[in-house]
Design a protein around this motif. Sequence first.
Motif, PDB file in Angstrom:
ATOM      1  N   GLN A  44     -29.078  46.820   4.253  1.00  0.00           N
ATOM      2  CA  GLN A  44     -29.273  47.866   3.250  1.00  0.00           C
ATOM      3  C   GLN A  44     -27.971  48.156   2.506  1.00  0.00           C
ATOM      4  O   GLN A  44     -27.872  47.946   1.307  1.00  0.00           O
ATOM      5  CB  GLN A  44     -29.818  49.153   3.877  1.00  0.00           C
ATOM      6  CG  GLN A  44     -30.123  50.219   2.820  1.00  0.00           C
ATOM      7  CD  GLN A  44     -30.378  51.603   3.399  1.00  0.00           C
ATOM      8  OE1 GLN A  44     -30.000  51.906   4.533  1.00  0.00           O
ATOM      9  NE2 GLN A  44     -31.012  52.455   2.615  1.00  0.00           N
ATOM     10  N   TRP A  75     -35.376  47.825   2.972  1.00  0.00           N
ATOM     11  CA  TRP A  75     -36.461  48.739   2.607  1.00  0.00           C
ATOM     12  C   TRP A  75     -37.685  48.425   3.458  1.00  0.00           C
ATOM     13  O   TRP A  75     -37.726  47.405   4.153  1.00  0.00           O
ATOM     14  CB  TRP A  75     -36.781  48.635   1.112  1.00  0.00           C
ATOM     15  CG  TRP A  75     -37.459  49.855   0.557  1.00  0.00           C
ATOM     16  CD1 TRP A  75     -38.756  49.968   0.110  1.00  0.00           C
ATOM     17  CD2 TRP A  75     -36.874  51.153   0.394  1.00  0.00           C
ATOM     18  NE1 TRP A  75     -39.006  51.252  -0.317  1.00  0.00           N
ATOM     19  CE2 TRP A  75     -37.869  52.010  -0.164  1.00  0.00           C
ATOM     20  CE3 TRP A  75     -35.615  51.691   0.657  1.00  0.00           C
ATOM     21  CZ2 TRP A  75     -37.643  53.357  -0.442  1.00  0.00           C
ATOM     22  CZ3 TRP A  75     -35.383  53.027   0.377  1.00  0.00           C
ATOM     23  CH2 TRP A  75     -36.387  53.842  -0.172  1.00  0.00           C
ATOM     24  N   GLU A  77     -40.503  46.887   3.518  1.00  0.00           N
ATOM     25  CA  GLU A  77     -41.203  45.858   2.743  1.00  0.00           C
ATOM     26  C   GLU A  77     -41.545  44.704   3.673  1.00  0.00           C
ATOM     27  O   GLU A  77     -40.668  44.163   4.354  1.00  0.00           O
ATOM     28  CB  GLU A  77     -40.305  45.403   1.590  1.00  0.00           C
ATOM     29  CG  GLU A  77     -40.973  44.538   0.546  1.00  0.00           C
ATOM     30  CD  GLU A  77     -41.052  43.092   0.969  1.00  0.00           C
ATOM     31  OE1 GLU A  77     -42.131  42.484   0.814  1.00  0.00           O
ATOM     32  OE2 GLU A  77     -40.038  42.572   1.471  1.00  0.00           O
ATOM     33  N   CYS A  94     -35.443  50.781   9.921  1.00  0.00           N
ATOM     34  CA  CYS A  94     -35.931  50.816   8.543  1.00  0.00           C
ATOM     35  C   CYS A  94     -35.552  52.121   7.869  1.00  0.00           C
ATOM     36  O   CYS A  94     -35.869  53.204   8.385  1.00  0.00           O
ATOM     37  CB  CYS A  94     -37.443  50.642   8.516  1.00  0.00           C
ATOM     38  SG  CYS A  94     -38.137  50.586   6.850  1.00  0.00           S
TER      39      CYS A  94
END
Length: 253
Positions: A44, A75, A77, A94
Amino acid sequence: MANAVKQAIKAGKSVVNGWLAIPSGFSAEVMAQCGFDSVTVDMQHGVQDYLSAVACFQGISAARNDVTPMVRVPWNEPGIIGKVLDAGAYGVICPMVNTPEEAAALVYSCRYPPQGGRSNGPIRVGMYGEGGPYQETANQEILVIPMIETRQAVANLDAILDVPGIDGIYVGPSDLGFSYGMVPKLDREEPEILEIYDKMLKATKKRGQFAGIHNGTGAYAKKAIGLGFQLVTLANDSGLMMMGAKAQIAAAR
């Protein structure tokens, strides 16, 4: 392989986690030899992409086979979550999970059917399965850890923790404070934030889950363990390098 961090937490122990911002397998190898229980690749905010994450997992494996490789994905996803799990992550942290629906989506991406919808194809991690095919144990061994770091997430904490498949939570102190109108920083002492930590610790303990937190210093990590956090992260590799270099430069001058 068995997830040593999951086993330690279930036994009531606390674990110390390393954090990789530097996109280097060698840096990961060095960090893994320092005594951490787990090492997390930060996709991230770290300078990491998928290929560097794979190299870091390889560096961790080369250094120590008892250090649990984990990842903070960029993210919530399913594409990137599936890829990092196939590459070797045994824990997924996450960011910005604010609702039970988002937590359920995270679990769905991390678990094979019937608990989730992860696609089969463990291209690297499948080589390291013990006691049978990787797919037979992955749902039990992989840690699914949403980050609680906003006012909305705190309000929805109980509903997030009640989502089947959530193993624990991870506190992002900087964004959490930011969400409450405070300066973003790690080692927080504001009474309002400490009350939120207490709420998180009680809520996770009641459900047999755990709470983790990112720390700027070892001293604060020790305090966090005393509060009840079972997974404590120490800064990151680039930060530790900078702190160490500055200390030695100051001694030399």
